[in-house]
Design an enzyme around this catalytic site. Structure first.
Site, PDB file in Angstrom:
ATOM      1  N   LEU C 229      24.442  18.642  87.288  1.00  0.00           N
ATOM      2  CA  LEU C 229      24.811  17.294  87.720  1.00  0.00           C
ATOM      3  C   LEU C 229      25.347  16.443  86.561  1.00  0.00           C
ATOM      4  CD1 LEU C 229      24.679  15.346  90.149  1.00  0.00           C
ATOM      5  CD2 LEU C 229      22.458  14.621  89.289  1.00  0.00           C
ATOM      6  N   ASP C 230      26.510  15.845  86.726  1.00  0.00           N
ATOM      7  CA  ASP C 230      27.092  14.926  85.739  1.00  0.00           C
ATOM      8  C   ASP C 230      27.371  15.594  84.393  1.00  0.00           C
ATOM      9  OD1 ASP C 230      26.859  12.976  87.676  1.00  0.00           O
ATOM     10  OD2 ASP C 230      24.981  12.194  86.892  1.00  0.00           O
ATOM     11  N   GLU C 231      27.395  16.921  84.390  1.00  0.00           N
ATOM     12  CA  GLU C 231      27.612  17.630  83.125  1.00  0.00           C
ATOM     13  C   GLU C 231      28.928  18.389  83.102  1.00  0.00           C
ATOM     14  OE1 GLU C 231      25.748  17.788  80.322  1.00  0.00           O
ATOM     15  OE2 GLU C 231      24.307  16.339  81.124  1.00  0.00           O
TER      16      GLU C 231
END
Lengths: 286, 286, 286, 286
Positions: C229-231
């Site tokens: 996530l969000d990476e």
């Protein structure tokens, strides 16, 4: 492949046509070079192709002497205008200043910190004020008293100094004098920092006029110097927000921070041979 | 203390002198008001004091009718010029457009999203093209065919519409017509968005001229309209970087994103009574 | 040479070695193509060469069917990973949304304005709220009620829809749901807009946490979606200044303007095949 | 009214309530002062009122000795926390550095140019490298060899130096050491420059991690130092765009330009008493 070792850089402009990328790349490859940076731009309106190619000299089969003549035979049928530079040739700069020290000190700091790779044999000024800084950095300082009457004669002496010291680039680091067209004609490699977001507030006292006009953003512009004052090809610009709270001294203070950074970026781009002028515009292969 | 409930806002300009902050604050306090925003600016050159004071009406002892007359007795001896606004008065806007829809749609989206609190009873245009958008948002659309010959007559009709609909603010959201000084004189509350970083590229075709000049940054400017084209007091500006790769259509596309945001910010600041004009400049109490 | 007509674009990554620029350029030139854009990047640490080459198809001797097999014989000995795209292939997008409309409306406006060249056959949402917008733009709207229990089954149906509609790219335009690794594995071409300047404030409620932390600048980030996530690899970011005066609703409002622009830029770059992912990073040939 | 002459500045925080602006303004006015700057902020969530008031001392009826006791009687019933400063009190700074000179030289240049009005009696370092710069500016240079074992003892000596020299503010101008909570407890007025856009990349090697993460923008943050590393109240931040072309040395170089400017702005704001800390945040009355 590593990033070490000297490189050669070609800057080329020519009429656009098929096969240009291949022809230039083949010249490098056929002679055993490894391209580490290649960038190009096509101006379709002008029918012009512009490119910058940098390759490693390690393993390249042509001697430096041979390169130019060898590339000329590639370039000629293409009607290409070109220059070649070597990364281990140290460029020689002359700094022109008046009384303000912020751009001068900033350039000298970057020079000492090796951000700017160059020799700086001389500083020229129409005032004595910054002499001590030249001394501190062990650079020759030449003071020229300028009047309407002696300007041409003094500029002739300045040009002689540039020749003697084999200067490649003049940087007007807040030089509050207008160079004559003759000077520019004799020595065309000059970068100036203008303290406004050109073309807004060309000419004198831009911060006063920005304040008067009530703008909400001010800027600075680094450009090559041409005979038309403040009209030369723009290399770099940047801006900062201001408000009604900013007095003229505030604008000047904020502007100085811009001027330092914008001039330094432009000088660096020029010295890395990343700027190609065409018409009154630049292509910056950053 | 909470942030809820209606507020009153005073915008005041007056010759600078001692005790102004105290006098205005006392007027609020003595009548039981709670100040939630107070900002001021002193222009020492002009000897002018400008302030914005907003306070909660809840618990305030003066009726709205009384406020003006009561404050007038404070303001008069100070030679203050002032206006008072109430946050629950919904302002009425007229949008002037031509063919480009980006600023219009953006304002209407913000209006629907309650970012802009206003009534928008009418859209005026010199073309039919954006009629469908007006319909979609259920706003009356008035088309005015404009020629050199009928301009004065048509503007008179437009002014009549503004009066009929009790319009407080006209927004030129890409209205590609120059209003006559008579129009501006009759209806002075007009915000325009100009597609350049003024004063650079005032007038027509700024993106073409920015491209021609080879600038590295372009901008947009929202300003109040005065009789001098593109010379009115600037409310807000913003910029975006461009490069040699950006064609004129690219500049136009990037510029549209700026225009939308800069106009929306200016309208919002105006509607919150955060902008004070003096001379040809603005104080923005943001 | 003109800028008109269809083009082909190669995106190539391969181990760095001598002669790559020449070999790729020769492939185009030998087959009669005219390169209109070529950019490259060498990551010396990774020993990786990445390039984007775009050329005009008009006059190119290979049929589209032949191009891939023909280029494969160039690419194979170089261990190159590559893709080829044609500018006249219209990509097909699916937009995933929840309740917020700003990114959706912005994308649809740009789509109508031809800034984004694509077909958009469907909008998928876990809420009914934005159905009317889909209808207004005449796009099919699919509502999926999502619970912990039905998520896998619903995602399977979503994937089926993507297949049926031959979707090339999914855009999470404020889709407030975390996609499962299985979904991402089956459909890896997904762009998300995150409402913070990643890696600051990854995860939920970034504006609240930005306000709590008292930052002076907020941002937005468009990135490819990966299982972390969000990476995922960042395509584009931008920022705006904030101050103590900005409440959380102010941050959200300012952030929306960022999110719209940052997502639109990322989508445009992707659709022009200007983004190359390597490792967890992107090269953006803008 | 002119802008000349010494001024006094009050920085006040207190529970929000009616009449605060009036009460503070009356204190100035009743004693014959002329307010030249007044700004305020209400944090409704926290129920807190914060203000900065600056007035001209010329003509003010209270002596400096009397001001504090006189204002205390206004402040006490309001439970206000406050400080008073006089513009003609020259603050005394200590600069802590390690090996990098860019922030140090920048501050010293601004100090010489009178952008920063202060006395700078000493520079403290854990390395000898920057001794020559101290000498050049005629400032005492103290070198502290730091080991795990001697850290507490050395810090005690440093604190003694700060006392001896009556230092008001410590500036960590690239001091690559973590101060102990004891040090910070004894001397809480410390500004640090962190080479990232906090809270992204707190801790060590932010440019390496920014490069690894592939961000498109990097930043710098000036903040007050607290016992929680990189978690103190943020005073100022700024950013610059980067791309895949930027190597780690490029990020470091670009970052240095940010660090210089961001630290200088923060120091200037602090010295003009424009920063009020509350909780872990700042109000900056710029």
């Amino acid at each position: 492949m590593s990033m070490n070792g000297s490189t050669a850089t070609l800057l080329i402009s020519c009429p656009d046509q098929q096969g240009l990328v291949a022809k230039f790349a083949n010249f490098i490859y056929d002679n055993g070079g490894n391209i580490i940076h290649a960038d190009q731009h096509t101006d379709f309106e002008a029918g012009l192709f512009l490119t910058r190619i940098e390759w490693q000299l390690n393993g390249f089969k042509l001697s430096r002497d041979m390169m130019a003549s060898s590339f000329a035979s590639v370039a000629k049928p293409l009607q290409a205008v070109w220059e070649i530079h070597f990364s281990d040739t140290i460029p020689r700069l002359a700094l022109f200043v008046t009384k303000q020290d912020h751009c001068l000190l900033d350039l000298l700091w970057r020079w000492q910190a090796k951000e700017i790779r160059a020799d700086i044999p001389l500083i020229i000024s129409n005032h004595e004020k910054l002499k001590a800084i030249a001394k501190q950095f062990d650079i020759d300082f030449y003071h020229f008293n300028l009047t309407k009457e002696n300007k041409n004669r003094q500029e002739a002496r300045q040009l002689e100094l540039l020749r003697e010291h084999r200067i490649n680039l003049v940087i007007l680091a807040k030089y509050m004098q207008i160079l004559t067209p003759e000077f520019i004609n004799h020595f065309p490699h000059i970068i100036n920092i203008h303290h406004s977001f050109l073309p807004a507030f060309a000419g004198a006292k831009p911060y006063h006029r920005a304040h008067e006009r009530g703008v909400k953003i001010i800027g600075a512009t680094a450009h090559y110097v041409t005979a038309d004052l403040d009209e030369g090809p723009i290399i770099e610009q940047d801006v900062v927000r201001v408000s009604h709270r900013d007095t003229i001294p505030d604008l000047i203070r904020k502007g100085k921070d811009l001027e330092r950074v914008v001039l330094a970026r432009a000088v660096r781009l020029h010295l890395q041979h990343r700027v190609l002028v065409y018409g009154n515009r630049t292509v910056v292969f950053a």
